[in-house]
Scaffold this motif. Structure first.
Motif, PDB file in Angstrom:
ATOM      1  N   ARG A  50       0.954  -1.277   0.229  1.00 38.32           N
ATOM      2  CA  ARG A  50       0.186  -0.051  -0.003  1.00 38.32           C
ATOM      3  C   ARG A  50       0.742   1.027   0.095  1.00 38.32           C
ATOM      4  O   ARG A  50       0.683   2.413  -0.684  1.00 38.32           O
ATOM      5  N   ALA A  51       2.006   1.296   0.927  1.00 42.39           N
ATOM      6  CA  ALA A  51       2.978   2.359   0.815  1.00 42.39           C
ATOM      7  C   ALA A  51       3.483   2.592  -0.516  1.00 42.39           C
ATOM      8  O   ALA A  51       3.765   3.669  -0.773  1.00 42.39           O
ATOM      9  N   GLU A  54       1.112   4.158  -2.868  1.00 40.42           N
ATOM     10  CA  GLU A  54       1.136   5.387  -2.292  1.00 40.42           C
ATOM     11  C   GLU A  54       1.839   6.340  -2.993  1.00 40.42           C
ATOM     12  O   GLU A  54       1.746   7.406  -3.445  1.00 40.42           O
ATOM     13  N   ALA A  58       1.859   9.619  -5.358  1.00 39.79           N
ATOM     14  CA  ALA A  58       2.443  10.909  -5.115  1.00 39.79           C
ATOM     15  C   ALA A  58       3.439  11.235  -6.096  1.00 39.79           C
ATOM     16  O   ALA A  58       3.270  12.646  -6.676  1.00 39.79           O
ATOM     17  N   TRP A  92       6.402  15.804  -1.870  1.00 41.25           N
ATOM     18  CA  TRP A  92       5.293  14.618  -1.697  1.00 41.25           C
ATOM     19  C   TRP A  92       4.087  15.479  -1.381  1.00 41.25           C
ATOM     20  O   TRP A  92       4.023  16.396  -0.545  1.00 41.25           O
ATOM     21  N   ARG A  96      -0.837  12.812   0.594  1.00 38.81           N
ATOM     22  CA  ARG A  96      -0.464  11.478   0.194  1.00 38.81           C
ATOM     23  C   ARG A  96       0.652  11.223   1.284  1.00 38.81           C
ATOM     24  O   ARG A  96       1.047   9.981   1.761  1.00 38.81           O
ATOM     25  N   VAL A  99      -0.567   9.847   4.380  1.00 41.65           N
ATOM     26  CA  VAL A  99      -1.205   8.330   4.398  1.00 41.65           C
ATOM     27  C   VAL A  99      -0.080   7.567   4.443  1.00 41.65           C
ATOM     28  O   VAL A  99      -0.083   6.485   4.903  1.00 41.65           O
ATOM     29  N   LEU A 100       1.127   7.877   3.926  1.00 40.87           N
ATOM     30  CA  LEU A 100       2.259   7.099   4.119  1.00 40.87           C
ATOM     31  C   LEU A 100       2.682   7.216   5.525  1.00 40.87           C
ATOM     32  O   LEU A 100       3.084   5.884   6.084  1.00 40.87           O
ATOM     33  N   THR A 103       0.267   4.780   7.372  1.00 48.56           N
ATOM     34  CA  THR A 103       0.335   3.239   6.976  1.00 48.56           C
ATOM     35  C   THR A 103       1.608   2.845   7.862  1.00 48.56           C
ATOM     36  O   THR A 103       1.643   1.675   8.351  1.00 48.56           O
TER      37      THR A 103
END
Length: 134
Positions: A50-51, A54, A58, A92, A96, A99-100, A103
């Motif tokens: 997922r990371a 993402e 980004a 970035w 985004r 979210v990173l 995560t």
């Protein structure tokens, strides 16, 4: 045999498929510096993938570099994901990056971003071995 290892999975096949699809869609090359073939627990594998997705989103959204380099390593000290690009734009997008961070925090890890104006950005996320059950 360690029963926990039975449920672990390798990141390499899914990560490679992600790189191929992203490069075909964007035209931006992904240089793979290292790609762990050691299996990790499914929750960690899912979070890292997922990371990675993402981070690529980004980059596509914000800077459109000539190249992206990725290293995903796993060893006695834990797992490390490094994503670098040579784009000159914003490092970035804020949402985004949030979210990173979230995560990696959920996985018990952390994220560090290094930005060189006009020279690119490197994001490094780490998860310690004790979070992997090692």
């Amino acid at each position: 045999m360690n029963e926990n290892r039975v449920s672990e999975r390798s990141l390499a096949p899914t990560a490679n498929a992600l790189f191929v699809a992203w490069t075909e869609r964007t035209g931006i090359a992904v240089e793979v510096w290292a790609l762990a073939d050691q299996a990790v627990p499914p929750k960690i594998a899912d979070g890292l993938l997922r990371a990675l997705a993402e981070a690529l989103a980004a980059i596509e959204e914000g800077v459109w570099p000539r190249a992206v380099a990725v290293a995903l390593t796993s060893g006695p000290r834990g797992v490390r994901l490094t994503v670098s690009h040579d784009g000159a734009g914003e490092p970035w997008p804020g949402s985004r990056l949030a979210v990173l961070h979230a995560t990696f925090l959920e996985l018990g890890g952390r994220v560090n971003v290094t930005y060189v104006p006009g020279g690119g950005t490197t994001l490094t996320g780490t998860i310690a071995a004790d979070r992997l059950g090692r």
